[in-house]
Design an enzyme around this catalytic site. Sequence first.
Site, PDB file in Angstrom:
ATOM      1  CB  CYS A   1       7.644 -11.396  -6.479  1.00  0.00           C
ATOM      2  SG  CYS A   1       8.418 -12.510  -7.677  1.00  0.00           S
TER       3      CYS A   1
ATOM      4  CB  CYS B   1       9.373 -15.833  -4.750  1.00  0.00           C
ATOM      5  SG  CYS B   1       9.819 -14.117  -4.430  1.00  0.00           S
TER       6      CYS B   1
ATOM      7  CB  CYS C   1       8.521   0.930 -16.634  1.00  0.00           C
ATOM      8  SG  CYS C   1       7.397   0.593 -17.988  1.00  0.00           S
TER       9      CYS C   1
HETATM   10 ZN   LIG Z   1      10.339 -13.072  -6.479  1.00  0.00          ZN
END
Ligand SMILES: [Zn+2]
Length: 133
Positions: free
Chosen positions: A51, A54, A122
């Site tokens: 991510c 984070c 996706c």
């Molecule tokens: Zn995250």
Amino acid sequence: MAHGDFAVEKTDEEWRRELTPEQFHVLRQHGTEPAGSSPLNAEKHAGVFHCAACGQPLFESATKFESGTGWPSFWAPMEGAVGTSTDRSLFMARTEVHCARCGGHLGHVFPDGPPPTGMRYCMNGAALDFDPT
Ligand SMILES: [Zn+2]
């Protein structure tokens, strides 16, 4: 999604300081990057996609496939890495995918992917960081 749902929560102002404008648009405002715009589309090395907000590990390169859509596509997320919700924008119900740790919007999942899951995650490349192994 409500306050208190995620382990990592920040205000829009905090996210704005930490993310690029494109990352903020996708992750925090449910934006979609233009097809074919992400260099991660063509990423073929072994590694893990995290991510971009984070740092949570989300997808392994072994689950990435060429969907031909112009967005990085995977047939499965890592265990417990993402959450989903129903997105009724654009006059249809789609399944929205977000990071389970910070709630950042990643993309959508569709039931037209390859084996073994038959699912197509996706993703927006702007929402991901790639770490080669
Ligand atoms: Zn995250």
